[in-house]
Design a protein around this motif. Structure first.
Motif, PDB file in Angstrom:
ATOM      1  N   ALA B  41     -13.769  20.487  24.548  1.00  0.00           N
ATOM      2  CA  ALA B  41     -12.346  19.834  24.559  1.00  0.00           C
ATOM      3  C   ALA B  41     -12.578  18.520  24.309  1.00  0.00           C
ATOM      4  O   ALA B  41     -11.751  17.780  23.625  1.00  0.00           O
ATOM      5  N   ILE B  42     -13.688  17.722  24.703  1.00  0.00           N
ATOM      6  CA  ILE B  42     -13.547  16.156  24.526  1.00  0.00           C
ATOM      7  C   ILE B  42     -14.000  16.021  23.148  1.00  0.00           C
ATOM      8  O   ILE B  42     -13.503  15.284  22.407  1.00  0.00           O
ATOM      9  N   ILE B 107      -8.253  24.009  28.207  1.00  0.00           N
ATOM     10  CA  ILE B 107      -8.109  22.686  28.612  1.00  0.00           C
ATOM     11  C   ILE B 107      -7.256  22.003  27.810  1.00  0.00           C
ATOM     12  O   ILE B 107      -6.476  21.083  28.040  1.00  0.00           O
ATOM     13  N   ARG B 108      -7.489  22.348  26.583  1.00  0.00           N
ATOM     14  CA  ARG B 108      -6.481  21.436  25.572  1.00  0.00           C
ATOM     15  C   ARG B 108      -4.991  21.980  25.908  1.00  0.00           C
ATOM     16  O   ARG B 108      -4.210  20.995  25.838  1.00  0.00           O
ATOM     17  N   GLY B 109      -4.710  23.172  26.065  1.00  0.00           N
ATOM     18  CA  GLY B 109      -3.371  23.455  26.554  1.00  0.00           C
ATOM     19  C   GLY B 109      -3.103  22.644  27.888  1.00  0.00           C
ATOM     20  O   GLY B 109      -1.938  22.109  27.954  1.00  0.00           O
ATOM     21  N   GLY B 110      -4.255  22.411  28.931  1.00  0.00           N
ATOM     22  CA  GLY B 110      -3.705  21.717  30.037  1.00  0.00           C
ATOM     23  C   GLY B 110      -3.616  20.106  29.733  1.00  0.00           C
ATOM     24  O   GLY B 110      -2.778  19.574  30.192  1.00  0.00           O
ATOM     25  N   ILE B 136      -8.443  10.527  36.329  1.00  0.00           N
ATOM     26  CA  ILE B 136      -7.011  10.969  36.176  1.00  0.00           C
ATOM     27  C   ILE B 136      -6.999  12.248  35.418  1.00  0.00           C
ATOM     28  O   ILE B 136      -6.195  13.089  35.841  1.00  0.00           O
ATOM     29  N   ILE B 137      -7.606  12.251  34.346  1.00  0.00           N
ATOM     30  CA  ILE B 137      -7.240  13.564  33.534  1.00  0.00           C
ATOM     31  C   ILE B 137      -7.832  14.697  33.957  1.00  0.00           C
ATOM     32  O   ILE B 137      -7.059  15.635  34.168  1.00  0.00           O
ATOM     33  N   LEU B 138      -9.164  14.716  34.178  1.00  0.00           N
ATOM     34  CA  LEU B 138      -9.994  15.736  34.356  1.00  0.00           C
ATOM     35  C   LEU B 138      -9.517  16.550  35.601  1.00  0.00           C
ATOM     36  O   LEU B 138      -9.369  17.817  35.612  1.00  0.00           O
ATOM     37  N   PRO B 139      -9.282  15.958  36.847  1.00  0.00           N
ATOM     38  CA  PRO B 139      -8.881  16.543  38.016  1.00  0.00           C
ATOM     39  C   PRO B 139      -7.630  17.250  37.793  1.00  0.00           C
ATOM     40  O   PRO B 139      -7.636  18.330  38.519  1.00  0.00           O
ATOM     41  N   GLN B 140      -6.680  16.660  37.336  1.00  0.00           N
ATOM     42  CA  GLN B 140      -5.296  17.365  36.947  1.00  0.00           C
ATOM     43  C   GLN B 140      -5.392  18.787  36.234  1.00  0.00           C
ATOM     44  O   GLN B 140      -4.894  19.675  36.331  1.00  0.00           O
TER      45      GLN B 140
END
Lengths: 239, 220, 256
Positions: B41-42, B107-110, B136-140
């Motif tokens: 994803a990254i 993850i892309r969708g998230g 910020i990003i990954l936890p959410q």
């Protein structure tokens, strides 16, 4: 690692014949699955619990057990009772039933996406339930259905590979034969994966194009629906 | 009929052992699949075109070829590349690589579901990208993809059945062994089916529960 | 023409209709008003069996709609009978419910052809006449998505009228419309009323009710609390809750 291209020359014709069989399996099993799925979807939406529950149970059982186990059950489980199916027949059968359950969910989801009021208006005008479903809900549902259906069709093609384990004569089975003669797993599996990849890619692209054409017809400026009336009829309404 | 029930009850303990192996492979596969998915994803957002192309091809291949073929590929092809893994590791690796592709898409969708304003706020506070991702990003995103992850885990449970073809003694393989000794395929495969059903149905219930409870945290 | 006796309806634990009794004569125009949640829409939807009552009888010209109470309990009328009754009751919905994949003309002729068995020529002729009456003849080949809300609702009225119903039910027909479009729809309804159609209208348009209704029914919490002529009602309802409701509404509409 060196790649032995003679294996390609030897194996490719066999694999291509297997590919044709895979396509044939799907061509037979998928429409059957769609028919089954439509029936199951309608049953799940029924008012009566006696129709809803078995349909829901069917879908849940198929979706919560591996395809391989279902294939084993059908192919090896029946002979002791006298029912001896050929690998191809058993394969097509289990593929139809398995995809049928998944199609049922896709169809049910698509039907539920059509606003409730559309069918209500039809019923309020006195239209019987099935006619309302056919004339009003079904055409609108197709637009929602196609993306979900595409996913399931691709899933079915991938599932068909598992049928090689019950010796059904499709592409993966052909791979086993090539392997048995050439003892070259690298080349064999490389070819097989490319063939599946190409098949699924082609099907996916084709369905996406179909989706675009159908949506274009429904959303953008439609052709005027001429009612083919003789001029005299229109004139009499001028009162 | 009573004979059949006896067969099923006798086979159950063995099958249970197989089911444990099934759970092991699936848990390992998703544990390894997560970093693969996150990495992909990254990489999807890399500035280098080559990297992005590689990710696209990888995901297309993982989703566009049958899992059973991927398992064969990992098992048979890896030794010729010099990596001789025991069959259990090879099987788990194949499942992880496959899972990773699907998780990357999740993850892309998230990521698209996270309001852009949050990232802008982080940048305005001069946060380094790595910090932004980690805090910020990954936890959410991970919270968002929890329901689809359980669906993927269910898929892994079912997919692990294919590991039988490379000889890993999980539930399905154990079933094959039981059929060979009892000559009662119907009873054995029914019992195997029941084991899988119980596991997957429980997971489906978990998915529904998670979907309900994460709703609260989702909308802002 | 319509007789409702002791109608009860529950949605789960919620008792939405508490023993409704109502009689509507042919040619009468009834406006049902009241706060949200009073059961107005549910009552209307029971009349053409879109909602299934738990208790009570509804009769349309003596024929039961949906269910009958027998000594042995409640018996559901046959599917066929329900469809037949529905064909003579016209309904207009709050969000129009025009079929989005069909043109205006096809929307109107669908039911006459497939439910009444009319031939296409007659159905189209009837549809064109109705479109002319509502002033939308030029839109016959348009799709609902190309029309404004007011136009869609007028087409919906025409679609219901194409079945030549005995009574027309209106479920908050103008509640989804932008204010400037409401007038056109009310005009069509006024014309319909003056042509003698029996109408039951659930509405918040007090001006319309005052002008067109023969009788105003005030509903709250599942019961009809007051039924009177519009003159009597709007000058001073006897029921206390009705008076409170009216005060709030008129407070916002000084034009009344």
């Amino acid at each position: 690692m060196d790649f032995d291209f003679s294996v390609v020359a030897f194996g490719l014709p066999i694999l291509l014949r297997g590919l044709v069989n895979t396509v044939l399996f799907c061509v037979v099993a998928l429409p059957a699955g769609l028919a089954l799925g439509s029936a199951v979807a309608l049953l799940r939406l029924s008012r009566r619990r006696i129709a809803r529950l078995p349909a829901a149970a069917f879908v849940e059982i198929i979706r919560d057990t591996p395809f391989l186990v279902q294939a084993f059950l059908l192919f090896y489980g029946l002979p002791p009772f006298g029912i001896r199916l050929s690998a191809a027949t058993a394969g097509i059968l289990v593929l139809s039933v398995h995809s049928g359950a998944y199609f049922a969910e896709a169809i049910r989801g698509a039907i539920l996406s059509v606003p409730k009021g559309q069918l209500e208006a039809a019923r309020a005008l006195g239209m019987p339930y099935l006619r309302g479903m056919r004339r009003i809900v079904f055409p609108q549902m197709l637009g929602y259905l196609l993306p979900a259906l595409t996913n399931q069709i691709i899933g079915a093609i991938k599932d068909s590979a598992v049928l090689s384990v019950i010796t059904a004569p499709e592409l993966s089975m052909a791979a086993q034969m090539v392997l048995g003669e050439s003892f070259s797993p690298v080349e064999t599996y490389a070819m097989v994966s490319v063939l599946y990849w190409a098949l699924i890619g082609a099907v996916s692209a084709g369905l996406m194009r179909l989706e675009k054409r159908l949506f274009r017809a429904a959303v953008v400026i439609p052709r005027t629906d001429t009612t083919r009336l003789p001029l005299s009829a229109i004139e009499t309404t001028a009162s | 009929m009573p004979n059949s029930i006896t067969v099923m009850l006798h086979a159950a303990p063995w099958l249970l052992r197989g089911a444990v192996v099934t759970l092991e492979t699936s848990l390992l596969a998703i544990a390894l699949g997560l970093p693969v998915g996150i990495g992909l994803a990254i990489a999807m957002r890399s500035r280098l075109r080559v990297v992005r192309a590689f990710v696209r091809v990888y995901i297309s291949f993982a989703r566009g070829t049958p899992l059973i073929i991927q398992i064969m590929l990992v098992f048979f092809v890896l030794p010729s590349l010099g990596l001789d893994l025991p069959r259990f590791a090879a099987g788990v690796l194949a499942l992880s690589l496959n899972s990773g592709a699907y998780i990357a898409e999740m993850i892309r969708g998230g990521l698209t579901a996270i309001p852009k304003g949050q990232i802008e706020a982080a940048r305005a506070l001069s946060m380094r990208p790595a910090l932004m991702w980690r805090h910020i990003i990954l936890p959410q995103v991970l919270a968002l993809i929890l329901p689809p992850l359980t669906v993927e885990f269910t898929a892994l449970l079912k997919g692990s059945a294919l590991l039988a073809v490379i000889g890993i003694v999980e539930l399905t393989r154990t079933g094959q062994q039981m059929v060979a000794t009892t000559y009662k395929p119907l009873e054995i495969w029914l019992t195997v089916g029941i084991f899988y059903f119980v596991m997957c149905y429980a997971l489906a219930a978990l998915t529904r529960y998670l979907e309900r409870t994460t709703q609260v945290y989702r909308t802002v | 023409m319509i007789k409702v006796q002791n109608l009860h309806k529950h949605f789960g634990a919620l008792h939405v209709l508490k023993g409704i009794d109502l009689e509507v004569a042919a040619g009468e125009k009834i406006c049902i008003i009241g706060p949200s949640g009073s059961g107005k829409s549910t009552l209307l939807r029971c009349l053409n069996y879109l909602e299934e009552p738990d208790e009570g009888t509804i009769l349309l010209e003596g024929a039961p709609v949906g269910g009958v109470e027998t000594p042995t309990g409640r018996r559901r009328v046959s599917e066929n009978a329900i469809n037949q009754v529905r064909a003579s009751i016209g309904m207009v919905f709050q969000n129009f419910n025009l079929w989005t994949h069909m043109t205006v003309l096809n929307n109107i002729i669908e039911a006459p052809i497939y439910v009444r068995g009319l031939d296409r020529k007659t159905a189209v002729a009837r549809a064109l006449r109705l479109l002319d009456r509502i002033g939308l003849s030029d839109k016959k080949d348009a799709y609902p998505s190309q029309l404004s809300g007011g136009q869609q609702q007028r087409v919906a009225i025409a679609r219901a009228l194409a079945m030549e119903p005995k009574v027309m039910l209106f479920d908050e027909p103008t509640s989804s419309l932008d204010p400037e479009l409401v007038g056109d729809v009310l005009d069509v309804m006024r014309t319909l009323a003056s042509d003698g159609m029996t109408m039951l209208v659930v509405t918040h348009e007090m001006g319309f009710a005052a002008e067109v209704a023969d009788r105003v029914c005030f509903m709250d919490l599942g019961a009809i609390l007051e039924q009177s002529s519009p003159a009597a009602f709007f000058h001073g309802p006897s029921n206390e809750r009705a008076a409170q409701f009216l005060a709030k509404v008129i407070g916002r509409n000084p034009a009344m």
